[in-house]
Design a protein around this motif. Structure first.
Motif, PDB file in Angstrom:
ATOM      1  N   UNK A 221      -2.369   2.747   2.557  1.00 19.48           N
ATOM      2  CA  UNK A 221      -2.559   2.031   1.292  1.00 19.48           C
ATOM      3  C   UNK A 221      -3.841   1.203   1.274  1.00 19.48           C
ATOM      4  N   UNK A 222      -4.077   0.427   2.343  1.00 15.37           N
ATOM      5  CA  UNK A 222      -5.242  -0.470   2.309  1.00 15.37           C
ATOM      6  C   UNK A 222      -6.553   0.307   2.274  1.00 15.37           C
ATOM      7  N   UNK A 223      -6.570   1.508   2.867  1.00 14.68           N
ATOM      8  CA  UNK A 223      -7.799   2.308   2.842  1.00 14.68           C
ATOM      9  C   UNK A 223      -8.111   2.795   1.433  1.00 14.68           C
ATOM     10  N   UNK A 224      -7.101   2.747   0.562  1.00 18.12           N
ATOM     11  CA  UNK A 224      -7.290   3.097  -0.845  1.00 18.12           C
ATOM     12  C   UNK A 224      -7.554   1.855  -1.690  1.00 18.12           C
ATOM     13  N   UNK A 225      -7.679   0.705  -1.045  1.00 19.88           N
ATOM     14  CA  UNK A 225      -7.936  -0.530  -1.775  1.00 19.88           C
ATOM     15  C   UNK A 225      -6.688  -1.196  -2.320  1.00 19.88           C
ATOM     16  N   UNK A 252      -1.303  -7.232   4.248  1.00 18.57           N
ATOM     17  CA  UNK A 252      -2.364  -6.384   4.780  1.00 18.57           C
ATOM     18  C   UNK A 252      -3.460  -6.305   3.725  1.00 18.57           C
ATOM     19  N   UNK A 253      -4.616  -6.837   4.060  1.00 16.35           N
ATOM     20  CA  UNK A 253      -5.691  -6.912   3.083  1.00 16.35           C
ATOM     21  C   UNK A 253      -6.362  -5.555   2.904  1.00 16.35           C
ATOM     22  N   UNK A 254      -6.701  -5.209   1.676  1.00 17.54           N
ATOM     23  CA  UNK A 254      -7.275  -3.887   1.395  1.00 17.54           C
ATOM     24  C   UNK A 254      -8.739  -3.788   1.772  1.00 17.54           C
ATOM     25  N   UNK A 255      -9.208  -2.556   1.919  1.00 20.76           N
ATOM     26  CA  UNK A 255     -10.629  -2.309   2.151  1.00 20.76           C
ATOM     27  C   UNK A 255     -11.432  -2.848   0.969  1.00 20.76           C
ATOM     28  N   UNK A 256     -12.556  -3.472   1.257  1.00 23.01           N
ATOM     29  CA  UNK A 256     -13.421  -3.929   0.173  1.00 23.01           C
ATOM     30  C   UNK A 256     -14.043  -2.737  -0.555  1.00 23.01           C
TER      31      UNK A 256
END
Length: 366
Positions: A221-225, A252-256
């Motif tokens: 999920x986080x790699x999709x923001x 879990x913080x998402x990718x910028x």
């Protein structure tokens, strides 16, 4: 939601919440989740619900325990209607049932079809309730757990947040069921080997997904923001905190800079149907020069795949380089790789086209 500017979220609920006694569905733990969904929708937030529980809900209809795959499938068939009826009675708006297998998600055309259906339901104010189709799935076709399924669904609808309900408050540095000094990890900025090491097995005897699969889902999920939360689904305090804009568990913080949608699908949703093995000294930068991969670089072709299937490109030592859509079948690629006449193979590829196209590849990071 003062601190969470969400437009669309996915909520994942497990079997232990749906059927805690394994004797049919219970609304005991579902009321606070349903109220959370109702309040989110009242604030203009679209919601997709991913719900396990069909097998656990159907167990009570059978005299024996679920000791075989056919029996589990029958239990899923019997329990799915009860599970949907339980959710339906908790809402004063319509719900829709969507049953998926991994085959529906790893095939690009069917994946897009699922997306279109979900968006149409949301546009018309209908709550999609997604579950794996346990009545027909096989080892080859199943996702295996609804934690990972929820992440795939969240990516497909471009959700802002994924909320995974657990039986603990979030991710701990050690198993809180066995260690009184376990510490809750409130925020995770990067999922690495240390984070994976903190995840143990399933703690519930009802569900199939433990903390390990929840971390896998968060990684997708986080790699999709997508902001991802693991929260305690057994207490309404978790959902009250989310409504007030606070993190009640682990965030879990998402990718910028999220992965491109198609590359995310290749990396995290599509299953590789075969492998193309290259030498250990292979140093082509596939993300920039994928079309330079040719049959003379191939030392082995593994599996049986067709044109358009997803393949894994890896080195002989096992290092995974990329997942990609193959422009060649395994049969044809094996034939070209085995040719002693390299000029023949090169001429064929120059005429037919590259093994992999640069717009259909996702680079993997170890």
């Amino acid at each position: 939601m003062s601190n969470f500017n969400w437009k669309r979220i996915v909520v994942k609920v497990g079997s232990a919440l749906i059927a805690p006694s394994k004797k049919g569905c219970s609304s005991h733990y579902l009321l606070s989740i349903a109220q959370f969904i109702v309040k989110c929708r009242a604030r203009g937030v679209e919601v997709v619900l991913v719900s396990s529980g069909s097998v656990a809900a159907g167990t009570g209809y059978f005299a024996q325990s679920p000791n075989s795959v056919p029996l589990k499938k029958a239990m899923a068939a019997a329990g799915q209607t009860e599970m949907m009826a339980t959710w339906d009675k908790l809402f004063d708006f319509p719900t829709a049932q969507i049953l998926l297998t991994h085959a529906d998600l790893r095939n690009r055309e069917r994946y897009v079809s699922v997306k279109e259906t979900l968006f149409e339901l949301l546009k018309n104010g209908i709550l999609p309730v997604v579950n794996e189709n346990d009545t027909i799935t096989t080892d080859k076709l199943k996702v295996g757990d609804n934690d990972n399924l929820s992440a795939m669904v969240a990516a497909s609808v471009n959700a802002d947040a994924l909320i995974i309900c657990s039986d603990v408050d979030g991710l701990y540095d050690k198993n809180p069921h066995k260690n009184d000094d376990a510490t809750l990890i409130k925020t995770v900025t990067h999922i690495d080997a240390t984070i994976h090491a903190m995840a143990g097995g399933a703690t519930s005897d009802v569900g199939t997904g433990g903390m390990k699969t929840k971390i896998q889902a968060a990684e997708k999920a986080v790699s999709h923001g997508i902001s991802t939360f693991i929260v305690n689904g057994f207490t309404d305090q978790s959902f009250n905190a989310l409504l007030e804009g606070y993190n009640p568990g682990t965030h879990f913080q998402p990718f910028e800079v999220p992965m491109q949608e198609h590359k995310h699908w290749l990396t995290h949703t599509s299953n590789a149907q075969g492998e193309v093995v290259v030498p250990e000294n292979f140093d082509v930068a596939l993300d920039e020069q994928s079309e330079k991969l040719c049959s003379q670089d191939v030392v082995a072709v593994k599996g049986d795949f067709a044109v358009g299937d997803t393949i894994l490109v890896r080195k002989k030592d096992g290092t995974k380089l990329a997942k990609a859509k193959s422009n060649y079948s395994s049969c044809l690629l094996s034939f070209l790789a085995e040719q002693d006449d390299r000029a023949f193979a090169a001429d064929f590829e120059n005429t037919t086209g590259p093994i992999i196209s640069e717009n259909n590849i996702a680079i993997l990071e170890e």
